[in-house]
Design a protein around this motif. Structure first.
Motif, PDB file in Angstrom:
ATOM      1  N   LEU A  82       0.987  -1.086  -0.022  1.00  0.00           N
ATOM      2  CA  LEU A  82       0.016   0.143   0.095  1.00  0.00           C
ATOM      3  C   LEU A  82       0.955   1.307  -0.083  1.00  0.00           C
ATOM      4  CD1 LEU A  82      -2.777  -1.023   2.559  1.00  0.00           C
ATOM      5  CD2 LEU A  82      -3.120  -0.809  -0.047  1.00  0.00           C
ATOM      6  N   CYS A  87      -0.697   1.231  -8.035  1.00  0.00           N
ATOM      7  CA  CYS A  87      -2.065   0.907  -7.872  1.00  0.00           C
ATOM      8  C   CYS A  87      -3.112   1.033  -9.254  1.00  0.00           C
ATOM      9  CB  CYS A  87      -2.668   2.159  -7.047  1.00  0.00           C
ATOM     10  SG  CYS A  87      -4.398   2.143  -6.815  1.00  0.00           S
ATOM     11  N   LEU A 138      -9.849  -1.526  -6.264  1.00  0.00           N
ATOM     12  CA  LEU A 138      -8.497  -1.233  -6.540  1.00  0.00           C
ATOM     13  C   LEU A 138      -7.408  -2.422  -6.164  1.00  0.00           C
ATOM     14  CD1 LEU A 138      -8.413   2.466  -4.735  1.00  0.00           C
ATOM     15  CD2 LEU A 138      -8.200   1.722  -7.303  1.00  0.00           C
ATOM     16  N   PHE A 140      -3.126  -3.144  -5.530  1.00  0.00           N
ATOM     17  CA  PHE A 140      -1.877  -2.788  -5.366  1.00  0.00           C
ATOM     18  C   PHE A 140      -1.037  -3.877  -5.523  1.00  0.00           C
ATOM     19  CE2 PHE A 140      -4.564   0.208  -2.699  1.00  0.00           C
ATOM     20  CZ  PHE A 140      -3.951   1.421  -2.882  1.00  0.00           C
ATOM     21  N   HIS A 149       0.442  -9.014  -4.434  1.00  0.00           N
ATOM     22  CA  HIS A 149      -0.458  -7.888  -4.745  1.00  0.00           C
ATOM     23  C   HIS A 149      -1.478  -8.168  -3.786  1.00  0.00           C
ATOM     24  CE1 HIS A 149      -2.650 -11.437  -6.313  1.00  0.00           C
ATOM     25  NE2 HIS A 149      -1.617 -11.884  -7.143  1.00  0.00           N
ATOM     26  N   TYR A 152      -7.618  -3.720  -2.306  1.00  0.00           N
ATOM     27  CA  TYR A 152      -7.568  -2.724  -1.042  1.00  0.00           C
ATOM     28  C   TYR A 152      -8.632  -3.258  -0.106  1.00  0.00           C
ATOM     29  CZ  TYR A 152      -8.237   1.638   1.451  1.00  0.00           C
ATOM     30  OH  TYR A 152      -8.449   2.662   2.224  1.00  0.00           O
TER      31      TYR A 152
END
Length: 169
Positions: A82, A87, A138, A140, A149, A152
Motif C-alpha cells: 500500500l 495502484c 483497487l 496494489f 498484490h 484494497y
C-alpha cells in the motif's frame, strides 16, 4: 494515485476481532517472556554457566518469535504494498461466502492489468463485504514481482491521500 500514505488503524467491522487476537498474542508473549526468564534463572543455577543460560533462553525464545512472525507477515507485506506498490483498477471475477467458524466471510477473486494484455488474478477476503462480481476494485502490486498484490478491500489498512482524505474501499 501513486502518492498514498497508509495508516495503522483497521478499516473493518472485524477490528474488534483483530484487537482480541493481538491482545491474546500480547498475553501469550508476556507469559512466554516470564517463563523464559524463569527458565533462564533456573538454568543458570542448574548449569552454573551464563553461556548455557543464554542458550536455553534463545532456544525458548525462537519459537515465540516464529509464531509472531507467522501471525503478522501478511499485515506487514500488505502495508508495504500500500505504501510503495503501484495502484491499478481491477475487476472482481467472482464472489462467494465462505464459512469461518460462526460467521461467514466474503471471498473474492479479482483480475488486474500489469501491462498491455497481461492480466493477473488474485484472491482475498473482502473485509467490507460489499464487492460483487464485475465490480471495479483497487489493487496494489509490486511492479518488480507481480505475485505480490493485494486488493484494497482485502487489506487491514486505511489509506490516506496526500491531501488528507481517506481512500474509501
Amino acid at each position: 494515485m501513486e502518492n498514498l500514505h497508509s495508516l495503522g488503524s483497521k478499516k473493518t467491522e472485524d477490528a474488534l476481532a483483530d484487537l482480541v487476537k493481538y491482545f491474546v498474542l500480547v498475553i501469550f508473549a508476556a507469559v512466554g517472556i516470564y517463563a523464559v526468564g524463569g527458565y533462564a534463572s533456573a538454568s543458570f543455577r542448574i548449569l552454573h554457566s551464563l553461556g548455557s543460560a543464554i542458550f536455553v533462553v534463545a532456544l525458548l525464545t525462537l519459537p515465540l518469535l516464529l509464531i509472531l512472525y507467522v501471525l503478522l507477515r501478511g499485515d506487514i507485506s500488505d502495508h508495504s504494498l500500500l505504501m510503495q506498490g503501484k495502484c491499478v483498477v481491477g475487476v472482481v471475477l467472482s464472489q462467494k461466502r465462505v464459512r469461518s467458524g460462526r460467521s461467514s466471510q466474503s471471498e473474492i477473486i479479482y483480475s488486474f492489468p500489469v501491462g498491455p494484455g497481461k492480466p493477473m488474478t488474485g484472491r482475498g477476503i473482502d473485509w467490507t463485504k460489499h464487492y460483487l462480481k464485475d465490480m471495479p476494485v483497487l489493487v496494489f502490486y509490486d511492479s518488480e514481482d507481480f505475485s505480490k498484490h493485494v486488493a484494497y478491500c482485502c487489506a487491514d489498512w486505511i489509506v490516506r491521500l496526500e491531501d488528507g482524505t481517506l481512500l474509501e474501499p
